[in-house]
Design a protein around this motif. Structure first.
Motif, mmCIF file in Angstrom:
data_model
loop_
_atom_site.group_PDB
_atom_site.id
_atom_site.type_symbol
_atom_site.label_atom_id
_atom_site.label_comp_id
_atom_site.label_asym_id
_atom_site.label_seq_id
_atom_site.Cartn_x
_atom_site.Cartn_y
_atom_site.Cartn_z
ATOM 1 N N UNK A 22 12.774 -43.018 15.829
ATOM 2 C CA UNK A 22 12.822 -42.491 14.458
ATOM 3 C C UNK A 22 11.422 -42.224 13.898
ATOM 4 N N UNK A 23 10.390 -42.548 14.690
ATOM 5 C CA UNK A 23 9.017 -42.354 14.235
ATOM 6 C C UNK A 23 8.458 -43.530 13.453
ATOM 7 N N UNK A 24 9.191 -44.648 13.449
ATOM 8 C CA UNK A 24 8.753 -45.851 12.735
ATOM 9 C C UNK A 24 7.953 -46.752 13.672
ATOM 10 N N UNK A 54 6.009 -56.752 4.297
ATOM 11 C CA UNK A 54 5.165 -55.643 4.734
ATOM 12 C C UNK A 54 5.431 -54.438 3.856
ATOM 13 N N UNK A 55 4.373 -53.669 3.641
ATOM 14 C CA UNK A 55 4.475 -52.430 2.875
ATOM 15 C C UNK A 55 3.860 -51.329 3.732
ATOM 16 N N UNK A 56 4.541 -50.209 3.832
ATOM 17 C CA UNK A 56 4.109 -49.096 4.673
ATOM 18 C C UNK A 56 3.786 -47.894 3.797
ATOM 19 N N UNK A 57 2.639 -47.267 4.069
ATOM 20 C CA UNK A 57 2.246 -46.044 3.367
ATOM 21 C C UNK A 57 1.831 -45.008 4.406
ATOM 22 N N UNK A 65 -1.585 -38.097 9.336
ATOM 23 C CA UNK A 65 -1.650 -38.671 10.685
ATOM 24 C C UNK A 65 -2.066 -40.130 10.683
ATOM 25 N N UNK A 66 -2.452 -40.646 9.524
ATOM 26 C CA UNK A 66 -2.811 -42.058 9.400
ATOM 27 C C UNK A 66 -1.739 -42.770 8.586
ATOM 28 N N UNK A 67 -1.639 -44.057 8.808
ATOM 29 C CA UNK A 67 -0.723 -44.894 8.041
ATOM 30 C C UNK A 67 -1.442 -46.169 7.658
ATOM 31 N N UNK A 68 -0.993 -46.765 6.565
ATOM 32 C CA UNK A 68 -1.536 -48.054 6.151
ATOM 33 C C UNK A 68 -0.367 -49.018 6.011
ATOM 34 N N UNK A 69 -0.506 -50.163 6.664
ATOM 35 C CA UNK A 69 0.519 -51.189 6.605
ATOM 36 C C UNK A 69 -0.125 -52.465 6.083
#
Length: 92
Positions: A22-24, A54-57, A65-69
């Protein structure tokens, strides 16, 4: 358990998560737990109990293309900025 805490700089460039269908992100507790001063089994139990959050952005614009967790456990937190492959770019 303070001895379990890794120095965050040690995981920069490390792949700490797999990307599912799912892309997670699916994280490796062996890598993330020490950032919060926890053993992996305690991290997983506290996650199930709702003590670890946890919080995902997902990045947009220049951060596409970047993520912050952000992982939080009581008064501690670890913020991971990652690329789309699950590799750590920065830790705060």
């Amino acid at each position: 358990m303070a001895g379990l805490r890794k120095h965050p700089i040690d995981i920069i460039g490390t792949k700490v998560a797999e990307v599912d269908a799912a892309g997670d992100f699916v994280f490796d507790a062996v890598v993330v737990a020490p950032l919060l001063g926890l053993a992996p089994e305690v991290f997983m139990e506290d996650l199930r109990r709702g003590i670890v959050f946890q919080m995902f952005e997902r990045g947009t614009g220049g951060d596409l293309g970047k993520s912050r967790v952000t992982f939080r456990h009581r008064a501690r937190q670890a913020v991971l900025t990652m690329d789309h492959h699950g590799r750590v770019l920065d830790v705060a």
